[in-house]
Write an enzyme that holds these catalytic residues in place. Structure first.
Site, PDB file in Angstrom:
ATOM      1  CB  THR A  13      29.669  35.793  20.533  1.00 14.19           C
ATOM      2  OG1 THR A  13      28.825  36.723  21.220  1.00 14.19           O
ATOM      3  CG2 THR A  13      29.554  36.023  19.027  1.00 14.19           C
ATOM      4  N   GLY A  14      30.554  33.879  22.891  1.00  8.82           N
ATOM      5  CA  GLY A  14      30.737  33.649  24.321  1.00  8.82           C
ATOM      6  C   GLY A  14      29.898  32.503  24.831  1.00  8.82           C
ATOM      7  CB  SER A  15      28.098  29.971  23.216  1.00 11.53           C
ATOM      8  OG  SER A  15      28.871  29.792  22.056  1.00 11.53           O
ATOM      9  N   GLY A  18      28.235  29.273  30.843  1.00 12.69           N
ATOM     10  CA  GLY A  18      27.286  30.258  31.352  1.00 12.69           C
ATOM     11  C   GLY A  18      26.065  30.494  30.494  1.00 12.69           C
ATOM     12  N   GLY A  20      25.703  31.965  27.581  1.00 15.60           N
ATOM     13  CA  GLY A  20      25.874  31.621  26.174  1.00 15.60           C
ATOM     14  C   GLY A  20      25.728  30.133  25.918  1.00 15.60           C
ATOM     15  CB  SER A 155      23.698  44.099  31.848  1.00 17.64           C
ATOM     16  OG  SER A 155      23.699  44.173  33.266  1.00 17.64           O
ATOM     17  CE1 TYR A 168      29.142  43.724  31.349  1.00 19.65           C
ATOM     18  CE2 TYR A 168      27.597  44.443  33.034  1.00 19.65           C
ATOM     19  CZ  TYR A 168      27.956  43.560  32.039  1.00 19.65           C
ATOM     20  OH  TYR A 168      27.127  42.511  31.734  1.00 19.65           O
TER      21      TYR A 168
END
Length: 280
Positions: A13-15, A18, A20, A155, A168
């Site tokens: 996901t989110g690829s 960056g 991903g 993170s 976050y």
């Protein structure tokens, strides 16, 4: 080393850019068929085309993972194309600050007391909520096949919080906790669950932000290698005097996705240049 990923199926996901994107490209290079996910069709197609040009297999799906409907849309699209996945990389995340919501532009790193609860809820949904929904969609198939890999991208700030990033950092800490508990819940199934925690990784957005920050500090912003050295020595001290690259994260993810990682589950793997000062 052969990571034995040939003919596996992976959703990252989110690829579309960056970290991903780096993960998706490496998994494809190792032989996996990769689903690229994002919200911009043009960027998705560009990544999928780059993978195909390198000899890999990939296709793109769109969907807003901050909502239940968006997660269902993505899960259904993947199921229609591949029937399921063997590897799920929950990389999509981010924070409400810096995003435009309801016509309001949030500050990139607003004060804790000025971060509204709506921002906390959005960030939790985008990180933890998305991961939970996709795990619930794809893990039953992994369990039925007696093999699967779930990798949650967290993170460094989850274990070493800094001022600001109010919404976050707790969301990422929740992902770490969720991962450890889920690994125990999946005991004996053949499915492993791990977390990878990046430090500062050099993506286009990070390059732009740190170049602007260097300018505000009065540093020479024309030489980014010098910017990296100064930040990692003076403001974000760490033993390795440069920021990470997406491929640094991708290599750890590829190992955890591999059948070779059979004895690795429930753990948080930091790839942060030594930024975190605590014991993991």
């Amino acid at each position: 080393m052969d990571l034995q990923l040939k003919d596996t199926r992976a959703l990252v996901t989110g690829s579309s850019s960056g970290i991903g994107e780096g993960i998706a490209k490496l998994l494809a290079a190792e032989g996996a068929t990769v689903v690229i996910h994002g919200r911009d069709r043009q960027r998705l197609d560009a990544v999928a085309s780059a993978i195909a040009a390198a000899g890999g297999k990939a296709f793109g799906v769109t969907g807003d993972l901050a909502t239940a409907e968006g997660c269902q849309q993505v899960a259904e699209a993947v199921a229609a194309q591949l029937g399921g996945v063997d590897i799920l990389v929950n990389n999509a995340g981010g924070k409400a600050s810096g995003h435009r919501q309801d016509g309001v532009e949030r500050p990139a790193n607003g004060p804790w007391l000025e971060t509204p609860w709506d921002d906390w809820a959005w960030t939790y949904e985008q990180n933890v909520g998305a991961a939970v929904r996709l795990i619930q969609s794809f893990a039953p198939g992994m369990i039925a096949r007696k093999w699967g890999r779930i990798i949650n991208i967290s993170s460094a700030s989850a274990v070493q919080p800094e001022p600001g990033l109010a919404d976050y950092q707790p969301a990422k800490a929740a992902m770490n906790n969720m991962t450890a508990g889920l690994a125990k819940s999946f005991a004996g199934t053949g499915v492993t669950v791990n977390t990878v925690s990046p430090g500062t990784i050099l993506t286009p957005a990070v390059t732009k932000a740190f170049t602007e920050w260097a300018g505000l500090l009065g540093w020479d912003s024309s030489d980014f290698s010098e910017i990296e050295r100064r930040f990692t020595s003076e403001l974000i001290p760490q033993p390795i005097k440069h920021f990470g690259r997406p491929e640094d994260i991708a290599r750890m993810v590829a190992l955890l996705a591999s059948p070779l990682s059979t004895y690795m589950t429930g753990a948080n793997y930091r790839v942060d240049g030594g930024q975190c000062r605590s014991v993991n």
